[in-house]
Scaffold this motif. Structure first.
Motif, short mmCIF file in Angstrom:
data_model
loop_
_atom_site.label_atom_id
_atom_site.label_comp_id
_atom_site.label_asym_id
_atom_site.label_seq_id
_atom_site.Cartn_x
_atom_site.Cartn_y
_atom_site.Cartn_z
N LEU A 88 0.83 -1.21 0.00
CA LEU A 88 0.00 0.00 0.00
C LEU A 88 0.86 1.26 0.00
O LEU A 88 0.52 2.24 -0.67
N GLU A 92 0.72 4.04 -2.76
CA GLU A 92 0.45 5.44 -2.41
C GLU A 92 1.48 6.37 -3.04
O GLU A 92 1.14 7.47 -3.49
N MET A 112 -5.00 -0.25 -4.65
CA MET A 112 -5.08 0.01 -3.21
C MET A 112 -6.47 -0.34 -2.68
O MET A 112 -6.59 -1.01 -1.63
#
Length: 188
Positions: A88, A92, A112
């Motif tokens: 993640l 990001e 995600m």
């Protein structure tokens, strides 16, 4: 001069409180079995002494085995959570990057969301299996289109495995489901 003495005294007391608090929080709990025998009458003392060392050691052994089994499931959950967190974080960074195209950032955001939904579904399925089928613990691991379910509790049976597969397929869709049983008696 008096104010300085009071300040020093106050700071000393506060630092003592902080040190004792840290010690209390970080200290391992002690198991004082003798505390219960302090105010116990003679008859109750005799009854408590009837418990043999063999019974004490078998109780400790069973508790340790159960704790170790629970630790294995928790350790696997933590590893999965760490891997997902790393993934993640990477996604990001990609989603927040201004150097990439809007399509690539959108794909990262979609991935995600997919990872978060999978984690939520796994937790939901674990709880559903524990609540509806009465198992002691359940561990659901999703890998692409394959789902591995490990349950702890009752003896393995095809009927229970089919119920678990139905639950997983209902929640996860068309996935290959593998069910593994870990009995309570099993030691690792």
């Amino acid at each position: 001069m008096m104010l300085k003495k009071q300040t020093v005294w106050l700071l000393t007391m506060l630092s003592l409180v902080v040190v004792l608090s840290v010690y209390y929080i970080t200290a391992e709990p002690t198991n004082n079995n003798n505390l219960a025998n302090v105010d116990v009458g003679k008859e109750e003392k005799a009854d408590s002494k009837k418990v043999t060392e063999k019974e004490k050691s078998s109780d400790t052994k069973n508790t340790t085995i159960t704790d170790a089994k629970n630790e294995v499931f928790e350790e696997i959950r933590l590893q999965m959570q760490d891997e997902r967190s790393k993934k993640l974080e990477q996604l990001e960074e990609v989603a927040g990057s201004t150097d990439l195209s809007a399509e690539e950032r959108s794909e990262a955001k979609d991935e995600m969301n997919r990872l978060q939904k999978i984690a939520e579904k796994e937790a939901f399925i674990e709880n559903l299996i524990i609540q509806t089928l009465g198992y002691e613990d359940a561990l659901v691991q999703t890998d692409e289109s394959e789902v591995l379910v490990t349950v702890k509790g009752e003896e393995p049976s095809k009927a229970k495995a089919n119920e678990i597969i139905k639950i997983v397929k209902k929640e996860m869709g068309n996935s290959s489901v593998t069910v593994a049983f870990q009995s309570e008696n099993e030691t690792k």
